[in-house]
Design a protein around this motif. Structure first.
Motif, PDB file in Angstrom:
ATOM      1  N   LYS A 146     111.154  31.476  93.218  1.00  0.00           N
ATOM      2  CA  LYS A 146     110.186  31.911  94.743  1.00  0.00           C
ATOM      3  C   LYS A 146     108.922  32.003  93.420  1.00  0.00           C
ATOM      4  CE  LYS A 146     112.833  34.689  97.437  1.00  0.00           C
ATOM      5  NZ  LYS A 146     112.788  36.091  98.306  1.00  0.00           N
ATOM      6  N   GLY A 147     108.759  32.631  92.016  1.00  0.00           N
ATOM      7  CA  GLY A 147     107.896  32.377  90.980  1.00  0.00           C
ATOM      8  C   GLY A 147     107.039  31.448  90.649  1.00  0.00           C
ATOM      9  N   GLU A 148     107.786  30.362  91.328  1.00  0.00           N
ATOM     10  CA  GLU A 148     107.539  29.292  90.632  1.00  0.00           C
ATOM     11  C   GLU A 148     106.564  28.167  91.456  1.00  0.00           C
ATOM     12  OE1 GLU A 148     111.001  27.059  89.176  1.00  0.00           O
ATOM     13  OE2 GLU A 148     111.087  27.688  86.952  1.00  0.00           O
ATOM     14  N   LYS A 149     107.044  28.984  92.994  1.00  0.00           N
ATOM     15  CA  LYS A 149     106.318  28.195  94.216  1.00  0.00           C
ATOM     16  C   LYS A 149     104.928  28.381  93.753  1.00  0.00           C
ATOM     17  CE  LYS A 149     110.104  27.493  96.800  1.00  0.00           C
ATOM     18  NZ  LYS A 149     111.029  28.069  98.262  1.00  0.00           N
ATOM     19  N   GLN A 200     116.561  33.484  91.719  1.00  0.00           N
ATOM     20  CA  GLN A 200     116.301  33.612  93.070  1.00  0.00           C
ATOM     21  C   GLN A 200     114.865  33.574  93.059  1.00  0.00           C
ATOM     22  OE1 GLN A 200     119.258  35.523  96.030  1.00  0.00           O
ATOM     23  NE2 GLN A 200     120.486  33.534  96.088  1.00  0.00           N
ATOM     24  N   LEU A 201     114.492  34.088  92.296  1.00  0.00           N
ATOM     25  CA  LEU A 201     113.448  35.575  92.116  1.00  0.00           C
ATOM     26  C   LEU A 201     112.484  33.881  91.008  1.00  0.00           C
ATOM     27  CD1 LEU A 201     114.657  39.039  91.360  1.00  0.00           C
ATOM     28  CD2 LEU A 201     112.849  38.080  93.476  1.00  0.00           C
ATOM     29  N   LYS A 202     113.237  33.904  89.688  1.00  0.00           N
ATOM     30  CA  LYS A 202     112.171  33.383  89.166  1.00  0.00           C
ATOM     31  C   LYS A 202     112.121  31.964  90.332  1.00  0.00           C
ATOM     32  CE  LYS A 202     112.811  30.473  84.836  1.00  0.00           C
ATOM     33  NZ  LYS A 202     113.858  29.409  84.173  1.00  0.00           N
ATOM     34  N   TRP A 262     123.736  36.845  87.926  1.00  0.00           N
ATOM     35  CA  TRP A 262     122.354  35.979  87.168  1.00  0.00           C
ATOM     36  C   TRP A 262     121.531  35.340  88.229  1.00  0.00           C
ATOM     37  CZ3 TRP A 262     120.416  37.910  83.000  1.00  0.00           C
ATOM     38  CH2 TRP A 262     120.636  37.839  81.977  1.00  0.00           C
ATOM     39  N   GLU A 263     122.508  35.349  89.659  1.00  0.00           N
ATOM     40  CA  GLU A 263     122.125  34.387  90.447  1.00  0.00           C
ATOM     41  C   GLU A 263     120.808  34.749  91.616  1.00  0.00           C
ATOM     42  OE1 GLU A 263     123.766  32.273  94.651  1.00  0.00           O
ATOM     43  OE2 GLU A 263     125.058  33.387  92.905  1.00  0.00           O
ATOM     44  N   LYS A 264     120.676  36.330  91.296  1.00  0.00           N
ATOM     45  CA  LYS A 264     119.623  36.906  91.659  1.00  0.00           C
ATOM     46  C   LYS A 264     118.004  36.844  91.694  1.00  0.00           C
ATOM     47  CE  LYS A 264     121.041  39.009  95.658  1.00  0.00           C
ATOM     48  NZ  LYS A 264     120.633  38.987  97.288  1.00  0.00           N
ATOM     49  N   LEU A 265     118.274  36.517  90.003  1.00  0.00           N
ATOM     50  CA  LEU A 265     117.178  36.606  89.097  1.00  0.00           C
ATOM     51  C   LEU A 265     116.594  35.055  89.107  1.00  0.00           C
ATOM     52  CD1 LEU A 265     115.391  37.423  86.617  1.00  0.00           C
ATOM     53  CD2 LEU A 265     116.990  36.792  85.144  1.00  0.00           C
TER      54      LEU A 265
END
Length: 184
Positions: free
Chosen positions: A181-184, A177-179, A172-175
């Motif tokens: 990035k999307g919030e920025k 990280q992707l999440k 879940w760590e990668k997910l």
């Protein structure tokens, strides 16, 4: 019918001949001990010492029973499983009628009029059990020390397991990280 039975109270003495009650009000007293609990088939509570007073009022078409039960039962502590003494005191009311067949509902019992005998042994037991608190534990510091220590060790193990399970699963760590990035 025994107005008073001693420590060796048998279940027979708890059978009341309703048709034999001649007075308007009958008072009975019973001392229940371990023998009473042992004689009840299927009873979970096996020991105790209780005094039961029963007032029976004969009315037109029914009998009114008022029970006062006080004493102690010996039951296992929920925390350490050692036996503990639990105080019990309860007042209960029961209406009894004579009818064509025996039946029970709420606080009323119909006794077959051909027989005319009310067996109070299990009724009193149910009143006692219902008076026992849902959670029953020894007073602080009275539990079995070995069991208390074992419970504390198990609780510590469980909390360390919970802490380690709170670490992020690598899948879940990668997910995350992707999440992020999307919030920025």
């Amino acid at each position: 019918m025994h107005p008073k039975c001693g420590n060796m109270c048998s279940l027979e003495s708890l059978k009341i001949d309703l048709k034999g009650l001649s007075e308007e009000e009958t008072l009975l007293e019973f001392d229940l001990s371990d023998n009473y609990f042992e004689a009840l088939d299927g009873a979970e509570t096996k020991r105790g010492s209780l005094h039961v007073s029963v007032s029976i009022r004969k009315a037109t078409g029914f009998f009114e029973f008022n029970f006062h039960t006080a004493g102690t039962v010996i039951i296992p502590c929920d925390r350490c499983l050692d036996d503990m003494e639990q105080s019990v005191e309860t007042d209960n009311r029961l209406i009894v009628k004579l009818g064509s067949e025996t039946s029970e509902e709420d606080d009323m019992i119909v006794v077959n009029e051909d027989e005319g005998i009310l067996d109070m042994s299990w009724i009193i037991y149910e009143f006692i059990v219902l008076a026992i608190p849902i959670r029953h534990v020894h007073a602080p510091g009275k539990c079995n020390p070995a069991m208390t220590q074992a419970l504390e060790e198990l609780s510590a193990d469980r909390s360390s397991d919970e802490e380690s399970s709170q670490a992020i699963d690598p899948r879940w760590e990668k997910l995350l990280q992707l999440k992020g990035k999307g919030e920025k």
